[in-house]
Design a protein around this motif. Structure first.
Motif, PDB file in Angstrom:
ATOM      1  N   ARG A  96       0.700  -1.146  -0.082  1.00  0.00           N
ATOM      2  CA  ARG A  96       0.084   0.089   0.029  1.00  0.00           C
ATOM      3  C   ARG A  96       0.896   1.225   0.189  1.00  0.00           C
ATOM      4  O   ARG A  96       0.336   2.285   0.098  1.00  0.00           O
ATOM      5  CB  ARG A  96      -1.037  -0.080   1.166  1.00  0.00           C
ATOM      6  CG  ARG A  96      -1.823  -1.175   1.412  1.00  0.00           C
ATOM      7  CD  ARG A  96      -3.405  -1.111   1.969  1.00  0.00           C
ATOM      8  NE  ARG A  96      -3.828   0.186   1.134  1.00  0.00           N
ATOM      9  CZ  ARG A  96      -4.675   0.879   2.366  1.00  0.00           C
ATOM     10  NH1 ARG A  96      -4.713   0.499   3.537  1.00  0.00           N
ATOM     11  NH2 ARG A  96      -4.970   2.131   1.847  1.00  0.00           N
ATOM     12  N   ASN A  97       2.055   0.976  -0.004  1.00  0.00           N
ATOM     13  CA  ASN A  97       3.052   2.199  -0.015  1.00  0.00           C
ATOM     14  C   ASN A  97       3.005   3.239   0.993  1.00  0.00           C
ATOM     15  O   ASN A  97       2.696   4.439   0.904  1.00  0.00           O
ATOM     16  CB  ASN A  97       2.815   2.751  -1.352  1.00  0.00           C
ATOM     17  CG  ASN A  97       4.181   3.842  -1.770  1.00  0.00           C
ATOM     18  OD1 ASN A  97       5.193   3.695  -1.505  1.00  0.00           O
ATOM     19  ND2 ASN A  97       3.934   4.861  -2.449  1.00  0.00           N
ATOM     20  N   ILE A  98       2.987   2.706   2.369  1.00  0.00           N
ATOM     21  CA  ILE A  98       2.750   3.253   3.574  1.00  0.00           C
ATOM     22  C   ILE A  98       4.092   3.601   4.024  1.00  0.00           C
ATOM     23  O   ILE A  98       4.925   2.486   4.173  1.00  0.00           O
ATOM     24  CB  ILE A  98       1.816   2.596   4.500  1.00  0.00           C
ATOM     25  CG1 ILE A  98       0.258   2.489   3.942  1.00  0.00           C
ATOM     26  CG2 ILE A  98       1.769   3.224   5.793  1.00  0.00           C
ATOM     27  CD1 ILE A  98      -0.507   1.627   4.582  1.00  0.00           C
ATOM     28  N   THR A  99       4.276   4.648   4.609  1.00  0.00           N
ATOM     29  CA  THR A  99       5.608   5.027   5.463  1.00  0.00           C
ATOM     30  C   THR A  99       5.127   4.965   6.892  1.00  0.00           C
ATOM     31  O   THR A  99       4.399   5.763   7.245  1.00  0.00           O
ATOM     32  CB  THR A  99       6.233   6.449   5.138  1.00  0.00           C
ATOM     33  OG1 THR A  99       6.549   6.178   3.549  1.00  0.00           O
ATOM     34  CG2 THR A  99       7.514   6.690   6.062  1.00  0.00           C
ATOM     35  N   ASP A 134      -3.746   7.037   3.924  1.00  0.00           N
ATOM     36  CA  ASP A 134      -3.324   7.432   2.674  1.00  0.00           C
ATOM     37  C   ASP A 134      -1.974   6.853   2.459  1.00  0.00           C
ATOM     38  O   ASP A 134      -1.777   6.126   1.517  1.00  0.00           O
ATOM     39  CB  ASP A 134      -3.346   8.983   2.646  1.00  0.00           C
ATOM     40  CG  ASP A 134      -4.957   9.460   2.479  1.00  0.00           C
ATOM     41  OD1 ASP A 134      -5.892   8.536   2.203  1.00  0.00           O
ATOM     42  OD2 ASP A 134      -5.273  10.381   2.726  1.00  0.00           O
ATOM     43  N   HIS A 135      -0.954   7.224   3.098  1.00  0.00           N
ATOM     44  CA  HIS A 135       0.459   7.000   2.964  1.00  0.00           C
ATOM     45  C   HIS A 135       1.129   6.891   4.293  1.00  0.00           C
ATOM     46  O   HIS A 135       2.457   6.584   4.243  1.00  0.00           O
ATOM     47  CB  HIS A 135       1.042   8.073   1.792  1.00  0.00           C
ATOM     48  CG  HIS A 135       0.368   7.968   0.688  1.00  0.00           C
ATOM     49  ND1 HIS A 135       0.442   6.767  -0.078  1.00  0.00           N
ATOM     50  CD2 HIS A 135      -0.458   8.850  -0.024  1.00  0.00           C
ATOM     51  CE1 HIS A 135      -0.034   7.035  -1.240  1.00  0.00           C
ATOM     52  NE2 HIS A 135      -0.748   8.154  -1.098  1.00  0.00           N
TER      53      HIS A 135
END
Length: 193
Positions: A96-99, A134-135
């Motif tokens: 999910r491209n989460i940091t 979201d991110h």
């Protein structure tokens, strides 16, 4: 009685969808080629896992409300447990491209608690943060005298103030909680509470 009726309706509603998906998948089984059967098999397993997870959580809620669950308290390090939970979810977080930012110092954050129950609580908070993110997710452990504060936030949409009290109710979900990979039963936060 009204609460029991609401609970019964909630359980029926939550189980009806995965059962319908499983039934439709099985009904079409004979018409599928081998490649599509693999995909359908995964769908069936995912739906069964979803139902099983929901039933387990409902049983946990029941045990907690009855007071029949026995707590096995011991010293646990919240920092270490949080790191482990992040690692367990790393594939989904990457997908999910989460940091994730995890602010804490290097000292242990020991608390006296039931490890399984604490892991359930922290896992639920992280999975909700991922679902509604979201991110960016930010986790903090803060020492406050003899207390330790665990905080988790994300950059997703905020919950309306009028709905904040509802998030702890069994089967409460927001519209955003329904994604293919991370469906929600609406049971998790009632267990956490």
């Amino acid at each position: 009685e009204i609460r029991n009726q609401k609970l019964t309706r909630g359980i029926a509603h939550e189980l009806k969808t995965p059962l319908a998906v499983t039934k439709a998948t099985v009904e079409n089984w004979d018409y599928l080629d081998d490649d599509r059967r693999k995909d359908y098999s995964k769908r069936i397993v995912n739906e069964v896992d979803h139902m099983s997870d929901m039933v387990d959580k409902l049983l946990d809620v029941s045990k907690i409300k009855e007071g029949s669950n026995k707590l096995n308290r011991e010293a646990i390090d919240l920092k270490k447990m949080t790191d482990e939970i992040i690692a367990e979810n790393s594939e989904l977080i990457r997908e999910r491209n989460i940091t994730i930012t995890f602010n804490r110092d290097e000292m242990p954050y020991n608390v006296f608690a039931d490890p399984e129950m604490m892991k359930m609580v922290l896992s639920n908070f992280l999975s909700n943060a991922v679902k509604y993110c979201d991110h960016v997710i930010m986790i903090q452990l803060i020492r406050n005298g003899r207390k330790i504060e665990f905080s988790i936030t994300n950059d997703g949409a905020k919950i309306d103030k009028k709905d904040l009290d509802k998030i702890w109710d069994i089967f409460y979900t927001t519209d955003q909680s329904r994604t293919d990979r991370m469906s929600s039963s609406g049971v998790g936060l009632s267990v956490v509470k």
